[in-house]
Design a protein around this motif. Structure first.
Motif, PDB file in Angstrom:
ATOM      1  N   ARG A 110      41.513  32.517  42.636  1.00  0.00           N
ATOM      2  CA  ARG A 110      40.221  33.095  42.237  1.00  0.00           C
ATOM      3  C   ARG A 110      39.866  32.715  40.799  1.00  0.00           C
ATOM      4  O   ARG A 110      38.700  32.443  40.491  1.00  0.00           O
ATOM      5  CB  ARG A 110      40.251  34.620  42.380  1.00  0.00           C
ATOM      6  CG  ARG A 110      40.281  35.149  43.798  1.00  0.00           C
ATOM      7  CD  ARG A 110      38.964  34.876  44.539  1.00  0.00           C
ATOM      8  NE  ARG A 110      38.917  33.558  45.171  1.00  0.00           N
ATOM      9  CZ  ARG A 110      37.844  33.033  45.739  1.00  0.00           C
ATOM     10  NH1 ARG A 110      36.707  33.715  45.751  1.00  0.00           N
ATOM     11  NH2 ARG A 110      37.887  31.846  46.277  1.00  0.00           N
ATOM     12  N   HIS A 166      38.799  29.190  40.833  1.00  0.00           N
ATOM     13  CA  HIS A 166      37.496  29.086  41.510  1.00  0.00           C
ATOM     14  C   HIS A 166      36.362  29.525  40.592  1.00  0.00           C
ATOM     15  O   HIS A 166      35.353  28.809  40.460  1.00  0.00           O
ATOM     16  CB  HIS A 166      37.508  29.931  42.783  1.00  0.00           C
ATOM     17  CG  HIS A 166      36.211  29.916  43.531  1.00  0.00           C
ATOM     18  ND1 HIS A 166      35.805  28.853  44.302  1.00  0.00           N
ATOM     19  CD2 HIS A 166      35.201  30.836  43.593  1.00  0.00           C
ATOM     20  CE1 HIS A 166      34.621  29.103  44.829  1.00  0.00           C
ATOM     21  NE2 HIS A 166      34.224  30.296  44.403  1.00  0.00           N
ATOM     22  N   ILE A 167      36.500  30.670  39.941  1.00  0.00           N
ATOM     23  CA  ILE A 167      35.403  31.155  39.095  1.00  0.00           C
ATOM     24  C   ILE A 167      35.236  30.268  37.875  1.00  0.00           C
ATOM     25  O   ILE A 167      34.120  30.112  37.356  1.00  0.00           O
ATOM     26  CB  ILE A 167      35.620  32.636  38.680  1.00  0.00           C
ATOM     27  CG1 ILE A 167      34.337  33.210  38.055  1.00  0.00           C
ATOM     28  CG2 ILE A 167      36.785  32.769  37.708  1.00  0.00           C
ATOM     29  CD1 ILE A 167      33.130  33.186  38.930  1.00  0.00           C
ATOM     30  N   VAL A 219      33.024  27.602  39.108  1.00  0.00           N
ATOM     31  CA  VAL A 219      31.679  28.139  39.311  1.00  0.00           C
ATOM     32  C   VAL A 219      30.956  28.271  37.970  1.00  0.00           C
ATOM     33  O   VAL A 219      29.787  27.886  37.833  1.00  0.00           O
ATOM     34  CB  VAL A 219      31.759  29.504  40.027  1.00  0.00           C
ATOM     35  CG1 VAL A 219      30.407  30.209  40.000  1.00  0.00           C
ATOM     36  CG2 VAL A 219      32.225  29.314  41.469  1.00  0.00           C
ATOM     37  N   ALA A 272      35.770  39.183  37.427  1.00  0.00           N
ATOM     38  CA  ALA A 272      35.423  38.342  38.573  1.00  0.00           C
ATOM     39  C   ALA A 272      36.315  38.660  39.769  1.00  0.00           C
ATOM     40  O   ALA A 272      35.843  38.738  40.912  1.00  0.00           O
ATOM     41  CB  ALA A 272      35.554  36.867  38.195  1.00  0.00           C
ATOM     42  N   TYR A 277      35.248  39.829  43.702  1.00  0.00           N
ATOM     43  CA  TYR A 277      35.691  39.191  44.945  1.00  0.00           C
ATOM     44  C   TYR A 277      36.483  40.165  45.825  1.00  0.00           C
ATOM     45  O   TYR A 277      36.290  40.218  47.042  1.00  0.00           O
ATOM     46  CB  TYR A 277      36.546  37.967  44.629  1.00  0.00           C
ATOM     47  CG  TYR A 277      35.775  36.796  44.076  1.00  0.00           C
ATOM     48  CD1 TYR A 277      34.723  36.225  44.781  1.00  0.00           C
ATOM     49  CD2 TYR A 277      36.107  36.249  42.829  1.00  0.00           C
ATOM     50  CE1 TYR A 277      34.014  35.148  44.275  1.00  0.00           C
ATOM     51  CE2 TYR A 277      35.403  35.166  42.310  1.00  0.00           C
ATOM     52  CZ  TYR A 277      34.363  34.618  43.033  1.00  0.00           C
ATOM     53  OH  TYR A 277      33.664  33.548  42.528  1.00  0.00           O
ATOM     54  N   GLU A 321      29.724  34.473  50.323  1.00  0.00           N
ATOM     55  CA  GLU A 321      30.550  33.768  49.343  1.00  0.00           C
ATOM     56  C   GLU A 321      29.699  33.255  48.184  1.00  0.00           C
ATOM     57  O   GLU A 321      30.104  33.352  47.019  1.00  0.00           O
ATOM     58  CB  GLU A 321      31.279  32.606  50.031  1.00  0.00           C
ATOM     59  CG  GLU A 321      32.396  33.058  50.963  1.00  0.00           C
ATOM     60  CD  GLU A 321      32.900  31.930  51.845  1.00  0.00           C
ATOM     61  OE1 GLU A 321      32.410  30.786  51.669  1.00  0.00           O
ATOM     62  OE2 GLU A 321      33.762  32.189  52.707  1.00  0.00           O
ATOM     63  N   ASP A 368      29.929  34.575  44.301  1.00  0.00           N
ATOM     64  CA  ASP A 368      30.088  33.641  43.177  1.00  0.00           C
ATOM     65  C   ASP A 368      29.085  33.949  42.070  1.00  0.00           C
ATOM     66  O   ASP A 368      29.426  33.958  40.878  1.00  0.00           O
ATOM     67  CB  ASP A 368      29.902  32.199  43.649  1.00  0.00           C
ATOM     68  CG  ASP A 368      31.123  31.632  44.358  1.00  0.00           C
ATOM     69  OD1 ASP A 368      32.206  32.234  44.257  1.00  0.00           O
ATOM     70  OD2 ASP A 368      30.982  30.580  45.026  1.00  0.00           O
ATOM     71  N   HIS A 369      27.845  34.189  42.460  1.00  0.00           N
ATOM     72  CA  HIS A 369      26.808  34.503  41.474  1.00  0.00           C
ATOM     73  C   HIS A 369      27.110  35.818  40.754  1.00  0.00           C
ATOM     74  O   HIS A 369      26.972  35.917  39.530  1.00  0.00           O
ATOM     75  CB  HIS A 369      25.437  34.582  42.155  1.00  0.00           C
ATOM     76  CG  HIS A 369      24.817  33.253  42.447  1.00  0.00           C
ATOM     77  ND1 HIS A 369      25.287  32.407  43.418  1.00  0.00           N
ATOM     78  CD2 HIS A 369      23.759  32.608  41.880  1.00  0.00           C
ATOM     79  CE1 HIS A 369      24.544  31.305  43.456  1.00  0.00           C
ATOM     80  NE2 HIS A 369      23.616  31.408  42.524  1.00  0.00           N
ATOM     81  N   ALA A 422      30.200  35.392  38.460  1.00  0.00           N
ATOM     82  CA  ALA A 422      29.829  34.637  37.258  1.00  0.00           C
ATOM     83  C   ALA A 422      28.995  35.502  36.323  1.00  0.00           C
ATOM     84  O   ALA A 422      29.168  35.453  35.095  1.00  0.00           O
ATOM     85  CB  ALA A 422      29.060  33.383  37.655  1.00  0.00           C
TER      86      ALA A 422
END
Length: 304
Positions: free
Chosen positions: A15, A18-19, A22, A54, A58, A75, A79-80, A83
């Motif tokens: 995670r 991933h962030i 992003v 973040a 999730y 998903e 993400d938005h 972020a």
């Protein structure tokens, strides 16, 4: 909660990675004018931090996902939202570190933004990160009513009744003797509000029902306060290299903390109680809240 069957460190590492990707995508390029401002914004956000907020977005999304929800849309929306909370958090740190506030030279083991660049650039970098967060919420591919809820939640949590208000109380309280109730109010606004918003945003994006939201709210309240109690403990027991910021600064600045009011043992007892409250709040959500339970363990475990 089924935590024995999941690999939480691997999930959290994934995670975080991933962030980071992003955020790199959503932030303006450092080659785009004004280049100095955009370089400072990217410096403030990327390449560091635990990304707890973040991760909470999730994990709460996982715990709240309704049957029939389009996974791809959720998903993207998560993400938005994830972020957005990280951008608000980063902006708050940039401004908190300024000479007019905490006047700190280190953040995440690196020079703070005003040290790396200059005070004016640091102020503007924070100013630029904040509206970008709300732009991202507006672009979520979910029902307009949920976008409105998410936007109102983040605005309230980041504003004068939340994070900014808590910081104002913090500044006014230097050198003063606060009661535990006053300290709890200050931290529930300064730190807790944004952590709670992270959890509730995940629930909103996933379409959580009223019962699920109630559980998320109780969990978020306990975790938000626990996070600050741990920070106060680590300011006394940690070192600058481990913390990535100046250790002992609260005491040096004569700021009220849980340790200064309740002592180290009292603070750790409160932390134990909050940990139990967080887990109890998740019981109605069942196995889908396993990662939320692990995050509570992770936050409390920073004191070890």
């Amino acid at each position: 909660m089924g935590r024995r069957s999941i690999d939480f460190p691997a999930w959290l590492a994934e995670r975080v990675q991933h962030i980071e990707a992003v955020l790199d995508q959503f932030l303006p390029s450092a080659t785009l004018a004004p280049t100095g401002l955009h370089e400072a914004m990217r410096y403030a956000v990327l390449g560091g931090g635990k990304r707890v907020r973040a991760a909470l977005v999730y994990a709460a999304g996982e715990a709240s996902l309704q049957p029939g929800t389009a996974a791809s849309a959720q998903e993207i929306a998560l993400d938005h939202a994830a972020a957005a909370v990280e951008l608000i958090h980063a902006y708050s740190l940039v401004h908190d570190d300024l000479p007019c506030m905490d006047d700190d030279a280190l953040r995440r083991g690196q020079p703070t933004v005003h040290v790396k660049f200059d005070e004016a650039t640091a102020m503007l970098a924070g100013d630029g990160l904040q509206p970008l967060a709300f732009e991202l919420l507006g672009l979520m591919p979910i029902a307009p009513a949920l976008i409105v809820q998410a936007t109102q939640l983040l605005a309230r949590s980041a504003g004068s009744l939340g994070m900014v208000g808590g910081q104002a109380i913090d500044c006014e309280s230097v050198g003063q003797a606060l009661s535990e109730a006053q300290l709890r109010q200050m931290h529930s606004m300064k730190t807790g509000a944004m952590l709670e918003a992270s959890v509730l945003l995940g629930g909103i994006v996933a379409g959580a029902g009223s019962a699920a939201r109630q559980g998320l709210e109780s969990y978020a309240s306990a975790v938000g306060l626990a996070f600050q109690v741990v920070d106060d403990i680590l300011d006394v027991t940690g070192d600058t290299k481990t913390l990535g910021k100046t250790a002992g600064k609260d005491a040096a600045d004569n700021k009220p903390t849980y340790v200064s009011i309740m002592g180290l043992d009292g603070s750790r007892q409160l932390l134990k109680e909050l940990h139990a409250q967080a887990h109890a709040a998740l019981l109605p959500l069942g196995p889908s809240a396993a990662h939320l339970a692990c995050i509570a363990d992770y936050i409390v475990g920073r004191d070890r």
